[in-house]
Write a protein that holds these residues in place. Structure first.
Motif, short mmCIF file in Angstrom:
data_model
loop_
_atom_site.label_atom_id
_atom_site.label_comp_id
_atom_site.label_asym_id
_atom_site.label_seq_id
_atom_site.Cartn_x
_atom_site.Cartn_y
_atom_site.Cartn_z
N GLN A 1 -3.72 -1.59 12.35
CA GLN A 1 -5.34 -1.93 12.35
C GLN A 1 -6.01 -2.03 13.64
O GLN A 1 -5.53 -2.52 14.61
CB GLN A 1 -5.42 -3.34 11.71
CG GLN A 1 -7.04 -3.42 11.43
CD GLN A 1 -7.17 -4.54 10.47
OE1 GLN A 1 -6.28 -4.69 9.48
NE2 GLN A 1 -8.04 -5.46 10.66
N ARG B 1 -3.34 -4.71 8.57
CA ARG B 1 -2.68 -3.74 7.96
C ARG B 1 -1.37 -3.25 8.75
O ARG B 1 -1.50 -3.11 10.14
CB ARG B 1 -3.49 -2.28 7.75
CG ARG B 1 -2.81 -1.14 7.21
CD ARG B 1 -3.62 -0.07 7.21
NE ARG B 1 -2.87 1.11 6.82
CZ ARG B 1 -3.03 1.68 5.51
NH1 ARG B 1 -3.68 1.36 4.63
NH2 ARG B 1 -2.09 2.67 5.36
N LEU C 1 0.75 -1.20 0.08
CA LEU C 1 0.00 0.03 0.01
C LEU C 1 0.90 1.24 0.07
O LEU C 1 2.25 1.16 0.33
CB LEU C 1 -1.00 0.01 1.29
CG LEU C 1 -1.81 -1.29 1.32
CD1 LEU C 1 -2.47 -1.07 2.81
CD2 LEU C 1 -2.85 -1.26 0.46
N ARG D 1 -0.81 -4.67 3.56
CA ARG D 1 -2.01 -5.41 4.10
C ARG D 1 -1.82 -6.91 3.82
O ARG D 1 -1.53 -7.22 2.73
CB ARG D 1 -3.24 -5.06 3.42
CG ARG D 1 -4.41 -5.74 3.88
CD ARG D 1 -5.76 -5.35 3.28
NE ARG D 1 -6.00 -3.77 3.43
CZ ARG D 1 -6.10 -3.05 2.54
NH1 ARG D 1 -5.91 -3.42 1.28
NH2 ARG D 1 -6.36 -1.70 2.50
N ALA E 1 3.13 1.07 3.96
CA ALA E 1 2.16 0.33 4.35
C ALA E 1 1.94 -0.96 3.70
O ALA E 1 2.28 -1.23 2.52
CB ALA E 1 0.78 1.06 4.76
#
Length: 166
Positions: free
Chosen positions: A99, A82, A67, A73, A71
């Motif tokens: 998360q 995440r 991401l 996931r 980041a």
């Protein structure tokens, strides 16, 4: 009928005791697992730091989605989480759970050090938080904090061995 009531009472007492003991344990914990892996540090580091490769060597990882904004996931056998990724030093990777709403949180600090040309010292430090008293009890007294880290190091060692031919 009395034996059913007796069994129900025993189960209730055990449940209350587990919750009380779990509630008395600290939410935060720190666990360190270290392993010497028979593979060059660069090979080991490549497997760890290239998160898009995780699903190739981690048997629990089903999908990795990179991401924006450092980041990722990760979908594994427990669901999708995440993480924020940091690389603060050479051969150091930090995965931080971002998360909210999970029964746990925290981070893993991965370090790879060169021992010889053909061996690496890999350390995983878990600085975790377990919010549920029940989960804290089972993590402390049944499953242990090191189980997942040891399993991941087993998988890393096998993948690094395949890569380096050892």
């Amino acid at each position: 009928m009395k034996w059913l009531i007796g069994i129900a009472l025993v189960v209730a007492v055990i449940g209350v005791a587990v919750r009380m003991i779990g509630g008395s344990l600290p939410v935060q914990h720190r666990t360190i697992v270290t392993r010497t892996i028979m593979a060059p540090a660069d090979d080991v580091w490549s497997l760890i730091s290239d998160l898009s490769q995780w699903q190739d060597w981690r048997t629990d990882v089903k999908q990795v989605e990179i991401l924006p904004g450092n980041a990722v996931r990760v979908t594994d056998s427990n669901g999708t989480v995440r993480y924020r990724i940091e690389k603060p030093a050479e051969r150091t990777l930090i995965t931080i759970i971002e998360q909210e709403g999970l029964p746990w949180g925290g981070r893993w600090i991965w370090r790879v050090e060169r021992q010889t040309d053909h061996t690496s010292l890999v350390t995983i430090i878990e600085e975790g938080e377990i919010y549920s008293p029940m989960f804290r009890f089972f993590a402390r007294f049944v499953f242990g904090f090191e189980g997942t880290m040891k399993s991941v190091l087993d998988q890393l060692e096998a993948a690094a061995g395949r890569r380096s031919g050892t």
